[in-house]
Design a protein around this motif. Structure first.
Motif, PDB file in Angstrom:
ATOM      1  N   ARG A   1       0.817  -1.215   0.000  1.00 42.33           N
ATOM      2  CA  ARG A   1       0.000   0.000   0.000  1.00 42.33           C
ATOM      3  C   ARG A   1       0.852   1.268   0.000  1.00 42.33           C
ATOM      4  O   ARG A   1       0.552   2.224  -0.714  1.00 42.33           O
ATOM      5  N   SER A   2       1.925   1.287   0.767  1.00 46.32           N
ATOM      6  CA  SER A   2       2.758   2.496   0.826  1.00 46.32           C
ATOM      7  C   SER A   2       3.455   2.744  -0.511  1.00 46.32           C
ATOM      8  O   SER A   2       3.594   3.895  -0.934  1.00 46.32           O
ATOM      9  N   ASP A   3       3.882   1.674  -1.199  1.00 52.06           N
ATOM     10  CA  ASP A   3       4.481   1.834  -2.524  1.00 52.06           C
ATOM     11  C   ASP A   3       3.464   2.370  -3.524  1.00 52.06           C
ATOM     12  O   ASP A   3       3.785   3.230  -4.341  1.00 52.06           O
TER      13      ASP A   3
ATOM     14  N   ARG B   1       1.244   6.862  -6.687  1.00 57.07           N
ATOM     15  CA  ARG B   1       0.096   7.714  -7.010  1.00 57.07           C
ATOM     16  C   ARG B   1       0.490   9.188  -6.892  1.00 57.07           C
ATOM     17  O   ARG B   1       0.192   9.994  -7.771  1.00 57.07           O
ATOM     18  N   LYS B   2       1.190   9.530  -5.820  1.00 58.02           N
ATOM     19  CA  LYS B   2       1.616  10.922  -5.627  1.00 58.02           C
ATOM     20  C   LYS B   2       2.588  11.363  -6.712  1.00 58.02           C
ATOM     21  O   LYS B   2       2.521  12.487  -7.205  1.00 58.02           O
ATOM     22  N   ILE B   3       3.476  10.476  -7.096  1.00 57.08           N
ATOM     23  CA  ILE B   3       4.432  10.787  -8.156  1.00 57.08           C
ATOM     24  C   ILE B   3       3.698  11.049  -9.463  1.00 57.08           C
ATOM     25  O   ILE B   3       3.980  12.009 -10.178  1.00 57.08           O
ATOM     26  N   LEU B   4       2.730  10.195  -9.786  1.00 55.09           N
ATOM     27  CA  LEU B   4       1.971  10.373 -11.025  1.00 55.09           C
ATOM     28  C   LEU B   4       1.123  11.638 -10.983  1.00 55.09           C
ATOM     29  O   LEU B   4       0.976  12.315 -12.002  1.00 55.09           O
ATOM     30  N   LEU B   5       0.565  11.968  -9.845  1.00 57.95           N
ATOM     31  CA  LEU B   5      -0.215  13.206  -9.736  1.00 57.95           C
ATOM     32  C   LEU B   5       0.659  14.416 -10.032  1.00 57.95           C
ATOM     33  O   LEU B   5       0.258  15.321 -10.763  1.00 57.95           O
TER      34      LEU B   5
END
Length: 98
Positions: A28-30, A35-39
């Motif tokens: 989940r943490s990965d 997700r944050k990187i892609l955002l």
């Protein structure tokens, strides 16, 4: 039929990032980190036109021909915008998958 322009919001960005990264580790943490990187990549790496095309294609389910008419572009230009955006996001993601 004229559709209103869809602006990229946090919700849209989340859906796009999830759509583009729906495989990989079960950690989940990965996944959250990716997700944050892609955002961030969606906000800062894509052009406005690429974001518009991605939102309409992936989130609104519009066909490339419909997007082309709405944005007054050729179908091949829409296809190139979507392909370029996808390549950029995959490249960003590949840096962090290692």
């Amino acid at each position: 039929m004229r559709r209103e322009r869809v602006f990229l919001t946090d919700d849209n960005e989340t859906l796009i990032s999830y759509y583009l990264y729906n495989h990989g580790t079960d950690n989940r943490s990965d996944r959250e980190r990716m997700r944050k990187i892609l955002l961030r990549a969606i906000r800062h790496e894509l052009t406005d036109r690429q974001r518009d095309c991605m939102v309409k294609y992936y989130l609104e389910g519009m066909q490339m021909k419909e997007i082309a008419v709405e944005l007054k572009l050729s179908r091949s230009t829409v296809s190139r915008h979507i392909s370029a955006a996808t390549r950029k996001l995959r490249k960003v993601a590949s840096y962090y998958e290692r």
